[in-house]
Write a protein that holds these residues in place. Structure first.
Motif, mmCIF file in Angstrom:
data_model
loop_
_atom_site.group_PDB
_atom_site.id
_atom_site.type_symbol
_atom_site.label_atom_id
_atom_site.label_comp_id
_atom_site.label_asym_id
_atom_site.label_seq_id
_atom_site.Cartn_x
_atom_site.Cartn_y
_atom_site.Cartn_z
ATOM 1 N N LYS A 51 39.993 50.683 46.239
ATOM 2 C CA LYS A 51 39.849 49.533 47.139
ATOM 3 C C LYS A 51 38.556 49.614 47.960
ATOM 4 N N ALA A 52 38.032 50.823 48.097
ATOM 5 C CA ALA A 52 36.747 50.973 48.783
ATOM 6 C C ALA A 52 35.615 50.473 47.892
ATOM 7 N N LYS A 53 35.804 50.589 46.559
ATOM 8 C CA LYS A 53 34.769 50.114 45.630
ATOM 9 C C LYS A 53 35.455 49.596 44.366
ATOM 10 N N PRO A 54 35.950 48.363 44.434
ATOM 11 C CA PRO A 54 36.782 47.848 43.338
ATOM 12 C C PRO A 54 36.004 47.614 42.045
ATOM 13 N N ARG A 55 36.726 47.772 40.956
ATOM 14 C CA ARG A 55 36.182 47.435 39.633
ATOM 15 C C ARG A 55 37.090 46.337 39.067
ATOM 16 N N MET A 56 36.606 45.113 39.143
ATOM 17 C CA MET A 56 37.469 43.976 38.827
ATOM 18 C C MET A 56 37.043 43.288 37.525
ATOM 19 N N LEU A 57 38.042 42.963 36.725
ATOM 20 C CA LEU A 57 37.804 42.250 35.466
ATOM 21 C C LEU A 57 38.263 40.809 35.617
#
Ligand code: PLP
Length: 467
Positions: A51-57
């Protein structure tokens, strides 16, 4: 935040192109700031780090995902080992939509619908020899727990009710139900959830890097490990053991292969002692090894086989447990008006999942995907073994279209190096999977040789970069 879905959901009867939701574009514009990340407790994830550095698709088509910052990722993992026919298949989407509007849900307790029977029949036609009775579940974990319960019921039904033990294997992954983690052998999945099912014992795993590193085919050493089943029998007594469960090729623990003859020997010992053999084919099923199932690849028939994932191309959650007729028929006893197996799920044989499964099978068959892996396996193996000279690589294991690249663990930080390699790949265009200190690969079976080379080049770049 996402806009209300009401304004983007397809309306009935309009052409698909017009209806395609604009969410991906919108989310790309907004980036991960579009979402409040507080409420979703993510599975098997370092939530705070993510959540500090999300990886979102945001989108998936064919062999690729798109991220919310507009980057394309080559899918080296078929999602989570499940999207065998590639992403965004029109026939699957159409089948789901059609069925949702025809009959969205139907109970399967004491009544039925045609799709479940049709799907079971089609599955029986491609199943390993004799495994032609199919019980539907909602996931791989449910398939495993179902298989274990069927094994207990089978033993009791044939007058062997004292057979209540299961034998699993170290490093086995059989999902996250209490049955599955009891027979499973991954410490992190078990340690805080004990005491688990009583009476379960484990064989040793077959990963032996010291003797088998970089085997081009199956590992030469370790056949003797199959004798662990004899040792369990000697220790507990065959009359207490209901079933032994193994993944023919262990996936989640990092692609661990059986030595030649190992599965045959486990089969032999199980048969000799009246113990049921369960193959967990949640990962190996539906073409991953270049045959429809691993049972076909190794020529070893289990009594029960668990599946999920590729069953519906990952498009909807569904699992299936395949049983031999002997297992099934042994339970079809007693007064005919009585339920034979007090087991099932609200979503067993869900009509939309069955429709999606039927459409999936049609694609697999039309495009030859259940056997395409056999043609790709040579190139796949050569491409991955070319990583042998990269820094930190201590073993490479491939079979079919599945590979594990084992990295030397960093001192005092197990798993850190593989995780960093995974992150490097993610930010440079490849989706790979890190499990412990292994990088695991299992792309959709529509992958081309050029894409295999691209994937391997990405991994090479990552390995040359991580410390
Ligand atoms: C061999 C095996 N069994 C069972 C499961 C559990 O499946 P699910 O996550 O659908 O419950 C998995 C998932 O990866 C698996 O690899």
């Amino acid at each position: 935040m996402y806009p209300s879905t009401a304004c983007v959901l397809p309306a009935r009867g309009l052409p698909h192109e017009i209806l395609t939701p604009k969410l991906p574009e919108l989310c790309m514009k907004l980036g991960s700031n579009a979402h409040n990340l507080d409420h979703y407790w993510m599975p098997f994830t370092a939530n705070r780090e993510f959540k500090a550095k999300p990886r979102m698709l945001v989108e998936a088509r064919g062999m690729h995902y798109t991220t919310d910052d507009g980057r394309t990722l080559l899918d080296g993992t078929a999602g989570l080992w499940c999207v065998m026919a590639g992403h965004g298949r029109q026939e699957i989407a159409d089948a789901a939509q059609r069925q949702l509007l025809t009959m969205d849900y139907a109970p399967n307790f004491q009544m039925g619908h045609g799709l479940a029977f049709d799907f079971a029949k089609q599955l029986a036609a491609i199943a390993p020899h004799g495994l032609d009775r199919v019980f539907f579940t909602g996931s791989g974990s449910e398939s495993v727990d179902t298989a274990l319960k069927i094994a207990l019921a089978f033993q009791r039904s044939r007058g062997q009710g004292a057979r209540t033990r299961f034998i699993g294997r170290e490093k086995g992954y059989h999902g996250v139900g209490f049955g599955g983690i009891s027979v499973g052998g991954l410490i992190n999945n078990r340690r805080v959830f004990g005491p688990l099912l009583p009476g379960v014992d484990h064989m040793r795993h077959t990963l032996d890097i010291a003797r088998n590193a970089f085997s081009p085919c199956l590992p030469e050493h370790g056949l003797e490990l199959a004798e662990d089943l004899e040792r369990a029998v000697a220790l507990h007594g065959a009359e207490t053991i209901a079933a032994v469960i193994v993944e023919p090729v262990a996936g989640s623990a990092g692609v661990i292969l059986p030595p030649p003859g190992y599965l045959e020997r486990v089969r032999e010992i199980a048969t000799k002692h009246g113990i049921l053999l369960i193959f967990d084919e949640v990962i190996t099923g539906f073409g991953r090894l270049g045959t429809a199932f691993a049972a076909d690849y190794f020529g070893v028939m289990p009594d029960i086989m668990t599946t999920a994932k590729g069953l519906t191309n990952g498009a909807l959650p569904m699992g299936a447990v395949f049983c031999s007729r002997h297992v099934h028929d042994t339970l079809m006893t007693g007064p005919e008006q009585l339920i034979e197996l007090f087991h099932g799920y609200t979503y067993s044989g869900h009509p939309v999942a069955c429709a999606v499964g039927l459409a999936t099978l049609e694609i697999y068959q039309r495009e030859g995907l259940l056997t395409r892996g056999a043609a790709l396996a040579g190139h796949w193996q050569k491409a991955f073994h070319s990583l042998r000279d990269c820094p930190h690589v201590i073993d490479i294991r491939t079979i079919g279209v599945m590979a594990g690249v084992e990295l030397q663990p960093r001192n005092g930080a197990p798993g850190a190096r593989a995780h960093e390699a995974y992150l490097h790949c993610f930010y440079n265009g490849q989706l790979v999977r890190a499990t412990g200190d292994t990088l695991a690969f299992s792309p959709p079976l529509i992958v081309t040789e050029a894409q295999i080379d691209e994937l391997v080049a990405g991994v090479r770049a990552a390995l040359l970069t991580v410390a």
